[in-house]
Design a protein around this motif. Sequence first.
Motif, PDB file in Angstrom:
ATOM      1  N   GLU A  79       0.919  -1.009   0.114  1.00  0.00           N
ATOM      2  CA  GLU A  79       0.025  -0.098   0.107  1.00  0.00           C
ATOM      3  C   GLU A  79       0.881   1.075  -0.034  1.00  0.00           C
ATOM      4  OE1 GLU A  79      -2.637  -2.440   3.048  1.00  0.00           O
ATOM      5  OE2 GLU A  79      -0.729  -1.787   3.362  1.00  0.00           O
TER       6      GLU A  79
ATOM      7  N   TYR B  40      -5.936   1.896   7.297  1.00  0.00           N
ATOM      8  CA  TYR B  40      -6.480   1.541   6.069  1.00  0.00           C
ATOM      9  C   TYR B  40      -5.583   0.234   5.606  1.00  0.00           C
ATOM     10  CZ  TYR B  40      -9.815   5.262   6.157  1.00  0.00           C
ATOM     11  OH  TYR B  40     -10.548   6.108   6.380  1.00  0.00           O
TER      12      TYR B  40
ATOM     13  N   CYS C 219      -5.249  -2.831   2.783  1.00  0.00           N
ATOM     14  CA  CYS C 219      -5.430  -3.318   1.501  1.00  0.00           C
ATOM     15  C   CYS C 219      -5.899  -4.828   1.462  1.00  0.00           C
ATOM     16  CB  CYS C 219      -4.508  -2.984   0.451  1.00  0.00           C
ATOM     17  SG  CYS C 219      -4.848  -3.832  -1.444  1.00  0.00           S
TER      18      CYS C 219
ATOM     19  N   ARG D 132     -10.605  -0.384   6.982  1.00  0.00           N
ATOM     20  CA  ARG D 132      -9.746   0.182   8.062  1.00  0.00           C
ATOM     21  C   ARG D 132     -10.213  -0.256   9.414  1.00  0.00           C
ATOM     22  NH1 ARG D 132     -13.315   5.895   6.955  1.00  0.00           N
ATOM     23  NH2 ARG D 132     -15.278   5.262   8.050  1.00  0.00           N
TER      24      ARG D 132
ATOM     25  N   TRP E  99     -10.450  -2.329   0.482  1.00  0.00           N
ATOM     26  CA  TRP E  99      -9.798  -1.481   1.424  1.00  0.00           C
ATOM     27  C   TRP E  99     -10.736  -1.481   2.631  1.00  0.00           C
ATOM     28  CZ3 TRP E  99      -5.195   0.673   0.931  1.00  0.00           C
ATOM     29  CH2 TRP E  99      -4.752   0.902  -0.191  1.00  0.00           C
TER      30      TRP E  99
ATOM     31  N   CYS F 214      -2.767   0.393  -3.899  1.00  0.00           N
ATOM     32  CA  CYS F 214      -2.237  -0.983  -3.472  1.00  0.00           C
ATOM     33  C   CYS F 214      -1.985  -1.744  -4.568  1.00  0.00           C
ATOM     34  CB  CYS F 214      -3.247  -1.551  -2.705  1.00  0.00           C
ATOM     35  SG  CYS F 214      -3.328  -3.245  -2.251  1.00  0.00           S
TER      36      CYS F 214
END
Length: 119
Positions: A6, A93, A95, A38, A36, A22
């Motif tokens: 990322e 965050y 990926c 988080r 994605w 990513c």
Amino acid sequence: QVQLVESGGGLVQPGGSLRLSCAASGSIFSINVMGWYRQAPGKQRELVAAITSGGSTNYGDSVKGRFTISRDNAKNTVSLQMSSLKPEDTAVYYCNYFLRRVGVEYSYWGQGTQVTVSS
């Protein structure tokens, strides 16, 4: 195995924009879902947005209308354009690469990138 790298996190003021990217490498199959997620301190990891290799998208309720996910199948990349950012978007965050093959599910994660929305 699939490796995800990322980039693009950082500090941004409320109302600002940021773009995350990513890149996937390794044993990539053409039919997959990239997305994605988080995770904020003290909270569970949640879906931000996901996109299939066919281009179908899914967004978390809190980001609809503000974030846009896209992908380049030829380059095995997925991006997240974040706009109108709010302090509550602050999180790490991650990926994700997901596929289901012959009844077996595979899910791979990147190392995470910090996004901080603060004045």
